[in-house]
Motif scaffolding. Structure first.
Motif, PDB file in Angstrom:
ATOM      1  N   THR A  75     -41.754  11.876  27.931  1.00 52.81           N
ATOM      2  CA  THR A  75     -42.341  11.224  26.767  1.00 52.81           C
ATOM      3  C   THR A  75     -41.250  10.623  25.902  1.00 52.81           C
ATOM      4  N   TYR A  76     -41.484   9.415  25.449  1.00 55.35           N
ATOM      5  CA  TYR A  76     -40.556   8.703  24.575  1.00 55.35           C
ATOM      6  C   TYR A  76     -41.202   8.467  23.223  1.00 55.35           C
ATOM      7  N   PRO A  77     -40.394   8.198  22.210  1.00 54.75           N
ATOM      8  CA  PRO A  77     -40.949   8.132  20.847  1.00 54.75           C
ATOM      9  C   PRO A  77     -41.865   6.934  20.604  1.00 54.75           C
ATOM     10  N   PHE A  78     -41.737   5.874  21.418  1.00 57.92           N
ATOM     11  CA  PHE A  78     -42.564   4.693  21.205  1.00 57.92           C
ATOM     12  C   PHE A  78     -43.053   4.188  22.553  1.00 57.92           C
ATOM     13  N   ALA A  79     -43.944   3.232  22.508  1.00 62.10           N
ATOM     14  CA  ALA A  79     -44.497   2.661  23.735  1.00 62.10           C
ATOM     15  C   ALA A  79     -43.400   1.992  24.549  1.00 62.10           C
ATOM     16  N   ILE A  80     -43.397   2.247  25.860  1.00 63.35           N
ATOM     17  CA  ILE A  80     -42.395   1.682  26.759  1.00 63.35           C
ATOM     18  C   ILE A  80     -42.761   0.232  27.047  1.00 63.35           C
ATOM     19  N   THR A  81     -41.784  -0.660  26.895  1.00 65.92           N
ATOM     20  CA  THR A  81     -42.018  -2.086  27.115  1.00 65.92           C
ATOM     21  C   THR A  81     -41.251  -2.653  28.295  1.00 65.92           C
ATOM     22  N   ALA A  82     -40.236  -1.947  28.803  1.00 65.80           N
ATOM     23  CA  ALA A  82     -39.447  -2.481  29.920  1.00 65.80           C
ATOM     24  C   ALA A  82     -38.738  -1.350  30.638  1.00 65.80           C
ATOM     25  N   LEU A  83     -38.635  -1.487  31.959  1.00 67.46           N
ATOM     26  CA  LEU A  83     -37.877  -0.571  32.802  1.00 67.46           C
ATOM     27  C   LEU A  83     -36.872  -1.374  33.615  1.00 67.46           C
ATOM     28  N   SER A  84     -35.683  -0.826  33.779  1.00 64.15           N
ATOM     29  CA  SER A  84     -34.695  -1.463  34.639  1.00 64.15           C
ATOM     30  C   SER A  84     -34.976  -1.083  36.087  1.00 64.15           C
ATOM     31  N   GLU A  85     -34.144  -1.600  36.997  1.00 63.45           N
ATOM     32  CA  GLU A  85     -34.258  -1.178  38.381  1.00 63.45           C
ATOM     33  C   GLU A  85     -33.875   0.295  38.503  1.00 63.45           C
ATOM     34  N   SER A  86     -34.342   0.920  39.559  1.00 61.15           N
ATOM     35  CA  SER A  86     -34.050   2.329  39.813  1.00 61.15           C
ATOM     36  C   SER A  86     -33.321   2.440  41.137  1.00 61.15           C
ATOM     37  N   ARG A  87     -32.059   2.884  41.072  1.00 62.44           N
ATOM     38  CA  ARG A  87     -31.275   3.062  42.286  1.00 62.44           C
ATOM     39  C   ARG A  87     -30.408   4.302  42.108  1.00 62.44           C
ATOM     40  N   HIS A  88     -30.752   5.358  42.817  1.00 56.79           N
ATOM     41  CA  HIS A  88     -30.028   6.622  42.731  1.00 56.79           C
ATOM     42  C   HIS A  88     -28.582   6.426  43.172  1.00 56.79           C
ATOM     43  N   PRO A  89     -27.600   7.027  42.472  1.00 50.54           N
ATOM     44  CA  PRO A  89     -27.710   7.965  41.345  1.00 50.54           C
ATOM     45  C   PRO A  89     -27.523   7.309  39.976  1.00 50.54           C
ATOM     46  N   THR A  90     -27.569   5.977  39.906  1.00 49.15           N
ATOM     47  CA  THR A  90     -27.376   5.303  38.625  1.00 49.15           C
ATOM     48  C   THR A  90     -28.559   5.594  37.707  1.00 49.15           C
ATOM     49  N   PRO A  91     -28.324   6.015  36.472  1.00 48.45           N
ATOM     50  CA  PRO A  91     -29.445   6.266  35.555  1.00 48.45           C
ATOM     51  C   PRO A  91     -30.225   4.981  35.276  1.00 48.45           C
ATOM     52  N   MET A  92     -31.511   5.136  35.126  1.00 51.52           N
ATOM     53  CA  MET A  92     -32.377   4.015  34.815  1.00 51.52           C
ATOM     54  C   MET A  92     -32.408   3.812  33.301  1.00 51.52           C
TER      55      MET A  92
END
Length: 662
Positions: A267-284
């Motif tokens: 859970t985040y404090p506000f509404a999520i508006t964007a996600l980056s790419e997901s490539r382990h082990p780099t944090p998203m």
């Protein structure tokens, strides 16, 4: 002809038209291999490019031009550069040979000026020619139906992501639906399940609405939750770990694609508006309306009670250097909402001092972060446009002025030097004063090679998405157009509108006639005018006024970043297509040529034909009810088209008023 050496056969092929070269491939395996030669198709791509056609038209002098002046112009056009005095004296006795050599040098210089490839980049120019000039095709994925099968109701997709295989080609398309479920589609083009939904979870999974609620309550609440935020970049797929991340309001759901079960919810404090790419082990990187966060999947999810964030009044000035504050420890707090696109530059590149994370959105500046020093900002770049999408090319940006210089040996050497230099090109699509804005930024460790280009007239409406496609860029706008341009972002290649009917072609047959119809077009490709198209809709027809919200290449961008040779090996003919997600919640594939059909068997239509035959056997009463339901659907579609027309008119008026500063 067969005993001739390959060099002579290749020379003969250069005198053929593209259609003739395509037909020559059916003669023998040897001619097939020779007819696919990259140099031949590279030359054909150059000759048929819009820039070269424009240049040839400019060379044609107007009818009222003085004949002596026209002859002087033609003579000047044949000069490709300054020649040594000795060489000119030797060629004086043979003017035809001198003219031929001058024309050859000028042609080589023009080809080098046009060449969109970079040093070390491998390109299949045969496929490039198909994607530039062959007719396009639209194929729509099977829709998720609900209610009674006779009602024809469907669930709209609220996002889209792609699971790439080990070869870098799209294997599955992952889409959350408005009822809170997750649907999985098979889209590689090499199985009999092409375009079909192969898996779907129960409703309410992403909305966290379980079986403790009754069906109607769970459905209504899930639909409200899934459609409240409306973020475009709400799905991120980690192909290596077989995981997907779905943003729903202020909750990030981590889902195991093997079991289709939610692993964790953050859970985040506000509404999520964007996600980056997901490539382990780099944090998203996760962007909300007011904050930026790094999400490391190796850490346990933070409980909701532990997430605390407080916003303090923003600055009174418009200085973009104060667009951020990192006073919350590990989080970046924004003073203006909100990020819409987050780009991760490849981490294996040489250090160029530009950081790893780029953020763009409704604010008119880029934010640049170095992940090693997050949340401390690395820098900002003022754009002036409100951005919708960010992407990047693993090559340096070549200034438009360098390409437009007079072709010569010195210009060719400067181009080669610029293409060989390390660097990246940041591409941003958005809106500037009501018009579509396409921006290119050259990122390099050398300050002299850092450059910027803004095309504020890329479209009459806002640009929604942009992606790299072969040696071109493709973007979509608010009018439903898909446009391809060269890497200079200004020279057009082709375009079409997803709402336009097929020109000079009868409408698609009803489902009942598909089973008895057989294709008459031969295998392979048919080279037509770029404006020509072919379309096949396997569900209900598109409503007028649809737009493309997101463009996803079927070849993984990481292949182009890390291994260009593997990218070429993986991109077999017909696999370098585009997956699209539209504003009406549809999912489809844009292909090119007649030989790259993504869907060969309309399985769902065959099932509809069988069901229709069973209903016909029940008597005329069922046919009457079917006609009544079809009439109701027609009225619904007409009402939707009328409302869309009214909203589009209101949007046009708003854009027109914004042009006057109102």
């Amino acid at each position: 002809m067969i005993p001739l050496p390959n060099e002579i056969i290749l020379q003969i092929i250069t005198y053929l038209e593209p259609e003739e070269v395509v037909n020559l491939q059916h003669v023998s395996r040897r001619l097939l291999e020779l007819s696919r030669d990259d140099n031949i198709w590279k030359q054909l791509c150059f000759e048929h490019s819009i820039g070269e056609r424009r240049r040839r038209r400019r060379l044609q002098s107007p009818p009222d031009t003085d004949p002596h002046l026209a002859e002087l112009i033609r003579a000047a056009n044949n000069v490709s550069g300054s020649f040594p005095t000795q060489a000119f004296a030797l060629n004086a006795l043979d003017p035809d040979a001198s003219t031929h050599r001058s024309a050859s040098k000028r042609r080589a210089a023009l080809l080098a000026n046009w060449d969109p490839t970079y040093v070390g980049e491998k390109v299949n120019f045969y496929e490039e020619f198909i994607q530039r000039h062959a007719p396009h095709s639209m194929r729509w994925l099977q829709e998720a139906k609900y209610g009674h099968e006779d009602d024809g109701l469907r669930r709209e997709a609220t996002g889209a992501g792609v699971l790439y295989g080990e070869d870098g080609v799209a294997d599955k398309l992952i889409a959350p639906l408005e009822d809170g479920s997750i649907s999985i589609y098979d889209v590689p083009g090499n199985t009999e399940r092409e375009g079909k939904m192969i898996a779907r979870t129960e409703i309410g999974l992403l909305a966290d609405r379980g079986s403790d609620l009754d069906q109607d309550t769970r459905l209504n609440q899930s639909q409200t939750i899934m459609t409240e935020t409306g973020a475009v970049e709400c799905v991120s797929v980690d192909s290596g770990q077989k995981k997907a991340f779905f943003a729903v309001q202020n909750v990030l759901n981590e889902v195991d694609l093997n079991t289709l079960q939610v692993i964790s919810r953050t859970t985040y404090p506000f509404a999520i508006t964007a996600l980056s790419e997901s490539r382990h082990p780099t944090p998203m990187t996760v962007g909300t309306n007011w904050t930026l966060h790094l999400h490391d999947t190796r850490k346990p999810a933070v409980a909701q009670a532990e997430v605390k964030c407080e916003l303090i009044g923003g600055p009174t000035t418009d200085s973009f250097s104060r667009l951020y504050r990192d006073e919350f420890g590990g989080h970046v707090s924004l003073t203006q909402p909100g990020p819409l696109s987050i780009l991760h530059l490849p981490t294996t590149r040489e250090s160029d001092g530009n950081g790893d994370i780029w953020v763009g959105g409704r604010f008119t500046s880029f934010l640049n972060f170095d992940r090693r020093f997050f949340p401390r900002i690395h820098g900002t770049v003022h754009s002036g446009a409100r951005l919708s999408c960010l992407t990047a090319l693993p090559h340096p940006f070549i200034p438009h002025e360098l390409r437009q210089q007079r072709p010569s040996t010195s210009t060719a050497s400067l181009l080669h030097e610029a293409k060989a230099a390390p660097g990246y090109t940041l591409i941003a699509a958005g809106e500037y004063k009501g018009k579509g804005s396409l921006e290119l930024y050259g990122l390099s460790s050398e300050p002299t090679r850092t450059c910027y280009q803004n095309r504020q007239t890329a479209s009459s409406s806002k640009l929604l998405s942009v992606a790299a496609h072969g040696t071109r860029l493709v973007f979509s706008d608010g009018d439903g157009n898909l446009k391809w341009v060269e890497r200079d972002a200004s020279t057009p290649v082709r375009h079409f509108n997803i709402n336009d009917p097929v020109p000079n072609d009868p409408p698609p047959p009803p489902p009942s006639s598909i089973a008895s119809s057989t294709p008459t077009s031969p295998p392979g490709i048919q080279l037509l005018n770029p404006a020509a198209s072919s379309s096949a809709v396997f569900d209900t027809p598109l409503s007028s006024g649809d737009i493309v919200q997101k463009i996803i290449p079927t070849l993984s961008p990481s292949l182009h970043h890390y291994n260009t040779q593997r990218s070429r090996d993986a991109s077999a003919l017909g696999q370098d297509n585009l997956l699209i997600w539209t504003g009406d919640g549809r999912l489809g594939v844009v292909g090119f040529g007649r030989g790259d059909d993504v869907f060969q068997d309309a399985v769902e239509h065959l099932e509809d034909v069988a069901e229709e035959a069973m209903r016909d056997g029940e008597g005329s009463g069922s046919r009457g009810r079917e006609r009544e339901r079809e009439s109701l659907r027609e009225r619904e579609r007409a009402f939707e088209a009328q409302m869309r027309w009214a909203l589009e008119g209101q949007a046009r008026e708003a854009r027109w008023l914004r042009g006057y500063g109102l």
